[in-house]
Design a protein around this motif. Structure first.
Motif, PDB file in Angstrom:
ATOM      1  N   ALA A 197     -11.338 -30.761 -20.724  1.00  6.80           N
ATOM      2  CA  ALA A 197     -10.209 -31.577 -20.273  1.00  6.80           C
ATOM      3  C   ALA A 197      -8.899 -30.801 -20.321  1.00  6.80           C
ATOM      4  O   ALA A 197      -8.009 -31.007 -19.486  1.00  6.80           O
ATOM      5  CB  ALA A 197     -10.115 -32.843 -21.129  1.00  6.80           C
ATOM      6  N   GLU A 246      -7.713 -29.030 -17.043  1.00  4.71           N
ATOM      7  CA  GLU A 246      -7.543 -29.832 -15.827  1.00  4.71           C
ATOM      8  C   GLU A 246      -6.420 -29.295 -14.950  1.00  4.71           C
ATOM      9  O   GLU A 246      -6.519 -29.299 -13.713  1.00  4.71           O
ATOM     10  CB  GLU A 246      -7.265 -31.290 -16.203  1.00  4.71           C
ATOM     11  CG  GLU A 246      -7.173 -32.216 -15.008  1.00  4.71           C
ATOM     12  CD  GLU A 246      -6.933 -33.663 -15.403  1.00  4.71           C
ATOM     13  OE1 GLU A 246      -6.701 -34.490 -14.504  1.00  4.71           O
ATOM     14  OE2 GLU A 246      -6.969 -33.968 -16.623  1.00  4.71           O
ATOM     15  N   PRO A 282     -15.728 -32.419 -14.344  1.00  2.52           N
ATOM     16  CA  PRO A 282     -14.881 -32.059 -15.483  1.00  2.52           C
ATOM     17  C   PRO A 282     -15.455 -32.504 -16.827  1.00  2.52           C
ATOM     18  O   PRO A 282     -16.054 -33.580 -16.939  1.00  2.52           O
ATOM     19  CB  PRO A 282     -13.574 -32.805 -15.177  1.00  2.52           C
ATOM     20  CG  PRO A 282     -14.000 -33.998 -14.369  1.00  2.52           C
ATOM     21  CD  PRO A 282     -15.188 -33.547 -13.571  1.00  2.52           C
TER      22      PRO A 282
END
Length: 456
Positions: free
Chosen positions: A292, A295, A321
């Motif tokens: 994460a 991102e 993701p």
């Protein structure tokens, strides 16, 4: 108390036990036809496995007294190392893995010089000739194993990454290993190491004893990215273009983690191939993934691709993701699709012959100042050709960052100048600034750009 070893004599095992006197002389001579300096640089890189640096010139400067000589004696080949890095030794002998990598370097350099580049057996100006050369190099390195179902996952990503990104790549590799998938990377540190380490644990838990950990590199980059110790099969291709082609011919699926300019070069190379009409129906699964915390990297990459290539530029890229288990499941399922595709087309499992690669992506790109300034960065080009030109831009920046000859050229002439469509240059500048700010250009220290974005 330990003592430094200033001279070490070893004998090759496996594929390098027999050399002719001419081949041994080639490996040790400094003449125009000799390979000594190239052998010395590549051997030093292998012997420096684990070094926390990506500075090629720094590594060479730190070991100016290192040398290597290859000779043929009555009982076969001898390799004489003078002042080898002591970190490569255990109780006065080379670590077994480092020996294996060293023999691979010598094997591939002499084979490529004599049987590929000088033999005139291959027309290296033609697409078919280049692909045949890649096949023969991989076959000579014993990379092509028949009668194995598709299971090689190519993992691309950066060498200069955060600890969290490294652990994520390792966890993803672990999930791949649990599902019986092998791993192929660029063989260096960071993302090139993490998936291999994880897959090794996964294989062990599943009692898989013949798992493969394949590393593909090339002489210009090996000093900046020495083979990591997890690699069990190493092959040195003669240039970056043949290395990239080898990934796609040998691998069955691709996972891309966050990285720097080298990773962008790989992504654009891949897009250029996947966007070509002749490859529309070929099964080649591609997954982009990361934790994460990465991102923002993916957002910047997707923004760049959308601006330069349009929305269809990333049509073949599947983004998952922060989910290593889902990534591994998807890749395992995709391997069955690849198997059916190869079977239906009568293509080999061990080498993707059907994949069409344009000569523009196969011929070595020399990142001279003139060639970098002459790149055709125009949105008037078809998507696959613009991606190929952008690939060259990133390839040149990689060379300027880590490859000794081009680093020296930049010291003499100043940074490369990159010109083109204003919208493309703006997007390129934004992405490169993000890569620099996030510390993805170099492992350590302040980064000085080897390029300038020039608006005309």
């Amino acid at each position: 108390m330990t003592h430094s070893i200033d001279k070490l004599i070893i004998r090759p095992e496996g594929t390098l036990e027999i050399l002719s006197l001419q081949e041994a002389e080639q490996l040790s001579t400094t003449s125009d036809n000799g390979l000594h300096e190239l052998v010395r640089q590549c051997a030093l890189a292998v012997l420096s496995t684990g070094a926390e640096t990506d500075e090629t010139l720094e590594l060479l400067d730190a070991h100016r007294d290192f040398d290597i000589e290859v000779t043929v004696r009555g009982r076969g080949v001898q390799i004489i190392l003078t002042n080898p890095p002591q970190t490569a030794l255990v109780d006065g002998d080379l670590m077994a893995g480092i020996k294996h990598h060293l023999f691979a370097v010598l094997r591939d350099l002499v084979y490529t010089r004599n049987d590929i580049l000088l033999s005139k057996r291959f027309d290296l100006s033609s697409s078919e000739g280049i692909t045949n050369a890649v096949f023969h190099i991989l076959r000579n390195a014993r990379m092509l194993i028949p009668n194995r179902l598709p299971n090689i996952t190519v993992c691309w990503g950066g060498h200069s990454i955060s600890r969290e990104e490294y652990e994520y790549s390792k966890y993803t590799g672990y999930e791949l290993g649990l599902r019986g998938l092998d791993v192929c990377t660029g063989c260096g540190p960071g993302v090139m190491k993490g998936p291999m380490k994880g897959a090794g644990v996964g294989h062990h838990k599943q009692r898989i004893s013949d798992g493969r950990f394949i590393g593909l590199t090339e002489p210009g980059i090996i000093a900046a990215e020495p083979p990591n110790p997890v690699v069990t099969e190493l092959c040195i291709l003669p240039d970056i273009e043949k290395r990239l082609e080898a990934f796609l011919r040998l691998g069955h699926g691709i996972i891309i983690f966050p990285g720097g300019v080298g990773t962008l070069e790989e992504i654009l190379y891949l897009i250029s191939i996947l966007q070509h009409p002749d490859n529309r129906h070929i099964a080649l699964p591609v997954i982009l993934t990361g934790p994460a915390s990465a991102e923002d990297w993916f957002e910047e990459v997707f923004r760049f691709l959308d601006t330069t290539l349009g929305l269809h530029g990333r049509a073949h890229l599947n983004y998952i993701p922060d989910n290593p288990i889902e990534v591994a499941r998807e890749m395992r399922l995709a391997m069955e699709t690849v198997r059916q595709d190869r079977r239906n087309s009568s293509d080999a499992y061990y080498f993707n012959w059907r994949l069409h690669i344009e000569p523009e992506l196969q011929r070595p790109f020399e990142p001279t100042h003139e060639n970098m300034a002459a790149l055709k960065l125009s949105r008037d080009l078809p998507t696959h050709l613009l991606a190929a030109e952008l690939r060259k831009a990133f390839s040149g920046i990689v060379a300027g960052n880590v490859k000794a000859p081009w680093m020296q050229e930049i010291r003499k002439k100043g940074p490369y100048q990159i010109k083109g469509d204003p919208a493309i240059l703006k997007a390129l500048d934004r992405l490169l600034r993000h890569i620099i700010k996030s510390g993805r250009m170099k492992i350590g220290g302040e980064y000085t750009p080897c390029y300038e974005i020039v608006s005309e």
